[in-house]
Structure formats: C-alpha cells, structure tokens
Design a protein around this motif. Structure first.
Motif, short mmCIF file in Angstrom:
data_model
loop_
_atom_site.label_atom_id
_atom_site.label_comp_id
_atom_site.label_asym_id
_atom_site.label_seq_id
_atom_site.Cartn_x
_atom_site.Cartn_y
_atom_site.Cartn_z
N VAL A 156 0.84 -1.20 0.00
CA VAL A 156 0.00 0.00 0.00
C VAL A 156 0.88 1.25 0.00
N GLU A 157 1.94 1.23 0.80
CA GLU A 157 2.85 2.38 0.88
C GLU A 157 3.43 2.71 -0.49
N LYS A 158 3.87 1.70 -1.22
CA LYS A 158 4.51 1.92 -2.51
C LYS A 158 3.52 2.23 -3.63
N GLU A 159 2.26 1.88 -3.44
CA GLU A 159 1.26 2.08 -4.49
C GLU A 159 0.44 3.35 -4.32
N THR A 160 0.63 4.07 -3.22
CA THR A 160 -0.26 5.20 -2.92
C THR A 160 0.36 6.51 -3.37
N GLY A 161 -0.36 7.22 -4.26
CA GLY A 161 0.11 8.54 -4.68
C GLY A 161 -0.23 9.61 -3.67
N LEU A 162 -1.42 9.54 -3.10
CA LEU A 162 -1.86 10.52 -2.11
C LEU A 162 -2.15 9.83 -0.78
N PRO A 163 -1.70 10.40 0.32
CA PRO A 163 -1.87 9.75 1.64
C PRO A 163 -3.31 9.40 1.96
N GLU A 164 -4.25 10.27 1.59
CA GLU A 164 -5.65 10.04 1.94
C GLU A 164 -6.26 8.85 1.19
N GLU A 165 -5.57 8.37 0.14
CA GLU A 165 -6.09 7.25 -0.63
C GLU A 165 -5.68 5.89 -0.06
N ARG A 166 -4.83 5.88 0.96
CA ARG A 166 -4.33 4.60 1.46
C ARG A 166 -5.44 3.63 1.87
N PRO A 167 -6.45 4.06 2.63
CA PRO A 167 -7.50 3.09 3.02
C PRO A 167 -8.22 2.48 1.82
N LEU A 168 -8.40 3.25 0.75
CA LEU A 168 -9.10 2.73 -0.43
C LEU A 168 -8.18 1.79 -1.22
N VAL A 169 -6.89 2.12 -1.29
CA VAL A 169 -5.92 1.22 -1.94
C VAL A 169 -5.87 -0.10 -1.18
N ALA A 170 -5.85 -0.01 0.15
CA ALA A 170 -5.85 -1.24 0.95
C ALA A 170 -7.10 -2.06 0.68
N ARG A 171 -8.23 -1.40 0.52
CA ARG A 171 -9.48 -2.11 0.23
C ARG A 171 -9.40 -2.82 -1.12
N VAL A 172 -8.78 -2.19 -2.12
CA VAL A 172 -8.64 -2.83 -3.43
C VAL A 172 -7.92 -4.17 -3.28
N PHE A 173 -6.79 -4.16 -2.58
CA PHE A 173 -6.00 -5.38 -2.46
C PHE A 173 -6.71 -6.43 -1.61
#
Length: 346
Positions: free
Chosen positions: A217-234
């Motif tokens: 998630v850390e390496k895939e996130t462009g904006l900090p606020e998107e981390r929870p949604l990126v985590a949800r994708v995975f």
C-alpha cells in the motif's frame, strides 16, 4: 614578649583573613564570569571514566576557564563532582561555570539525528546508516538476516519492512546496531497495537501479513488520503482470489536489474515477488511502511467493492473502479493525460 606575640597573632589573623577574602573574591568572580566559548571550543567531550579534576583541566586547556582549581573546588563544594556524566556537550556563549557543571551532571549530551523514510528498502536504510558520521559502524560485513538475529528476531526473518519510519536522535558513537534496535522495537510495538485494534480480515491472519500488505500500500499510494481505499482494493482482490498485479512488487523482485523502467517482459518474468505471476501476498514486505499505511490495512475503506485503480494524472489522485471496463477507460484517460503533459513540457 607578650606584645610581640599579640602583634604576630594579629598579623597572622590579618593575613589569613586577607587570603580568605581574596580566595572568596576570586571564587565569586569565577562564578560570575561566563566561559570563553568560541565556535572552535564549543564542543566539549567528557570521556568515559573521566573524573572532575580531569574535566576541570580539560576546560582550562581549551581556554574555556582560567582557573581549573576553582571549577574543581566549585564541583566539590556543591557536591556534584561525582555526578558528571560522560558524553559530548554543546556549550553556549554566556554560560556560567555552574550552568556548565549542571549540564555535565544532567547528561544533556549533544544529539544527532537520522531519519528513516517510509517507502525505503532495508538496503536504503542501511546505506544511510553507513554514511552517518556520528554512528559507530559495526555491521558493515553482516547480511540482513544476521542483523535481525542480533536484534533478537526469529531465525531466517527478513529485515525488510521491520524498521519504523521516524526521525531518531542519538548521541555520537551510538552503534548502528543500537540505532536499528530502537527502530525495530518501535515497529514491533506499533504493529502489535495496530493489530489489536484491527478490523479482522480472513486473508490477513497475522501481524506480519498486515506488514507485508502495508508495504505494498505504501509503494502504491500517490496521495496519503487514498491509502484506506488502496488497501481495500487489495483486500477485495485477495477475497476474490485475484492476482494483486502491483508493479512495485515486480520492481522489488527485479532487484538491481531494475533500471527505472518496467516492461511487459518484466511483468511476465516470474520471481517470488511478481504479483502478476503469483497469487497472494509477497514473501516479505517490499519496503518500510508508514504508520498511515499500517492503519489503512487494519482499517480499510468501508463498504467498497473497488478492484482497480489508476492515477487520473501523473502523480495525481487515482480513479477507483469496480469493473474492468471502467478501469480500462480510466487507463486510456490516464495515458491521454500523460501524453498531453509530456507535450506541454518545454
């Protein structure tokens, strides 16, 4: 004879009183006179095992004080002679002798700093440690797993992802191992606390698996606020048995072969870290995750069925999609925006 004796006694008393007055006067002047601190002598080191007499002589040798005996006497009078602590001290212009002595007693040694940045690999962190001039180097010829054993980790544990990103202060001559120990313990502590507060997920069974996903998630996130949604994708992909298909894992698996570009052949070349060819999580983390990335994995975005994401502009916010059709359209728009941005560059 009696008169002579009285005269001699009077002279002795007068002499003793005069000497005593002069000593008192000198002592008072000494206490009220700031040390002669200059840029050249402002750094003062008390070596381990030094006593107050040696410290007083060192102060005089560095031209910080005129009379080492008076500093020695002051330390004895104030009962602080045995309380001084070894270390490197930053002296400031205008400091009085008693302020300096208090500093030596308090152990307020000079602190240096080194920052561990989120998203960095263990090799990056180790390189920064080895370049720091005020860390004592003891690990130059030791591999990552051997370092972890010295830190008390289980046999065979990879060091990747285990060092909490933060700015650490430390005195000079702190060892590289002691520095890593602080960061390792900080990550252990935070990861365990976050795990205890987590929202359980069937495909994240251990804190270590959460750490692995947090690094992705850390390496895939462009904006900090998107981390929870990126985590949800995975997490949604894991639930559906889909491949994670994330480029940073491929890059990590390529190691030194990565030249800044990732090609179709790279995506097709199998490694333990290629999430285009292998299902599930990678064997280890791929970088140091931030606190926010760990929190995102423990508390992903709610009630979302998203399975794909792509940046809307280079380095910008991402577009999240539930269907492949919608995702492909977002990818086409991203490529169009990227090409436009290239054309506008001078």
């Amino acid at each position: 004879m009696k008169l002579l004796f009285k005269l001699i006694s009077l002279l002795l008393i007068t002499a003793i009183a005069t000497v005593g007055f002069l000593a008192w006067y000198q002592y008072q002047r000494f206490q009220e006179t700031p040390l002669a601190v200059t840029p050249e002598n402002a750094l003062f080191e008390i070596k381990p095992g030094s006593n107050i007499r040696q410290v007083a002589k060192q102060l005089a040798d560095k031209k910080l004080i005129e009379h080492e005996l008076l500093f020695f006497a002051h330390a004895r009078i104030t009962d602080k002679a045995a309380q001084i602590k070894a270390g490197e001290y930053q002296l400031e212009p205008g400091m009085l002798p008693d302020e300096v002595l208090q500093k030596f007693v308090s152990g307020q040694v000079l602190q240096y700093q080194l920052t561990i940045l989120e998203g960095k690999t263990f090799n990056d962190i180790l390189a920064d440690i080895r370049k720091h001039p005020n860390l004592e180097q003891t690990l130059s010829d030791v591999d990552g797993q051997a370092i972890m054993r010295q830190l008390g980790a289980p046999e065979g544990m990879s060091p990747e992802g285990w060092f909490y990103p933060d700015t650490y202060s430390f005195p000079r001559k702190t060892t590289d191992l002691a520095f890593l120990q602080r960061s390792y313990k900080a990550m252990q502590t935070y990861l365990q606390k976050a795990w205890e507060r987590r929202e359980p997920h069937a495909h994240i069974k251990t804190p270590y698996e959460a750490l692995i996903l947090a690094s992705i998630v850390e390496k895939e996130t462009g904006l900090p606020e998107e981390r929870p949604l990126v985590a949800r994708v995975f997490l949604n992909r894991l639930e559906k048995g889909m491949l994670l298909q994330t480029d940073p894992t491929v890059i990590y698996g390529m190691g030194e072969k990565y030249d800044g570009n990732i090609r179709k052949t790279d995506l097709q070349t199998d490694t333990p870290y290629n999430t285009y060819t292998r299902a599930g999580l990678t064997p280890t983390p791929i970088a140091t995750p931030s606190k926010a990335a760990i929190d995102a994995v423990m508390h992903p975005a709610d009630n979302s069925k998203v399975l794909y994401f792509v940046a809307t502009t280079p380095g910008g916010a991402s577009h999240f999609s539930e269907t492949l059709e919608e995702h492909n359209q977002a990818v086409r728009e991203y490529i169009l925006n990227r090409d436009k941005a290239k054309e506008q560059k001078p």
